[in-house]
Write a protein that holds these residues in place. Sequence first.
Motif, short mmCIF file in Angstrom:
data_model
loop_
_atom_site.label_atom_id
_atom_site.label_comp_id
_atom_site.label_asym_id
_atom_site.label_seq_id
_atom_site.Cartn_x
_atom_site.Cartn_y
_atom_site.Cartn_z
N LYS A 192 0.83 -1.21 0.00
CA LYS A 192 0.00 0.00 0.00
C LYS A 192 0.86 1.26 0.00
O LYS A 192 0.53 2.25 -0.65
N ARG A 193 1.98 1.22 0.74
CA ARG A 193 2.87 2.38 0.74
C ARG A 193 3.46 2.60 -0.66
O ARG A 193 3.55 3.74 -1.13
N ALA A 194 3.87 1.51 -1.30
CA ALA A 194 4.45 1.63 -2.63
C ALA A 194 3.43 2.21 -3.61
O ALA A 194 3.77 3.05 -4.46
N GLU A 195 2.18 1.76 -3.50
CA GLU A 195 1.13 2.27 -4.39
C GLU A 195 0.87 3.75 -4.13
O GLU A 195 0.65 4.52 -5.07
N GLN A 196 0.89 4.14 -2.86
CA GLN A 196 0.67 5.54 -2.51
C GLN A 196 1.80 6.42 -3.04
O GLN A 196 1.57 7.54 -3.51
N ARG A 197 3.02 5.91 -2.97
CA ARG A 197 4.16 6.67 -3.49
C ARG A 197 4.03 6.86 -4.99
O ARG A 197 4.38 7.92 -5.52
N LYS A 198 3.56 5.84 -5.69
CA LYS A 198 3.37 5.96 -7.14
C LYS A 198 2.31 7.00 -7.47
O LYS A 198 2.47 7.81 -8.39
N LYS A 199 1.24 7.01 -6.67
CA LYS A 199 0.17 8.00 -6.89
C LYS A 199 0.69 9.41 -6.64
O LYS A 199 0.41 10.34 -7.39
#
Length: 205
Positions: A192-199
């Motif tokens: 989830k953190r990785a996805e948030q960073r991408k966003k």
Amino acid sequence: MSLDFATLLDLSKSSLLLSLFAITFNPTAWNIVARNEYRNKTITKLFGGNTRYGCYFLAVLIFSFGLLRDALFHNALSEQPRIALIPYEYASKIAIVLGGLGQLFVISSTWQLGVTGTFLGDYFGILMDKRVEGFPFNVLNDPMYVGSTLSFIATSLWLERPAGLFVSVYVYVVYLIALRFEGPFTTMIYTKRAEQRKKNAAKST
């Protein structure tokens, strides 16, 4: 001397059952508490929103209950049959090696992860910058659990209590079950953190 299960393990002792309960309780309770913290921030709220103080508080609880578990294990073994399955001169040497290796895994894991990394800080939102790949994580996936199990085995051999070896197997099984819940949940947190960073990166471009 004829050895059978009843000779090696005295199931009538309440101290043994209490030890098994403590072994089961610890990883189970901390998984439940940590998941609740991730979803509801219960401990963090107790410390005015300070996630680190909340994590340190949980670390003290986990460490204290770990000491209690070990004390109950030692007490349980004191009431179990003492039988030398192998000559003590060999058993003691094996115990020293396994105990030293177990402590090496536990201490080096803690050193690599730090307090928050060791004691479920990721459930508080305190995440590692990257995956730890140094020793002992370069030789074992879960060195802390393996190290703890080796310490149980070492104690059993040193005290010449076959019952402790049965308990040690139980310890490892409990850890394996706990990992089936802990591992995927931790992976989800970092995903989830990785996805948030991408966003966030996409918004900034």
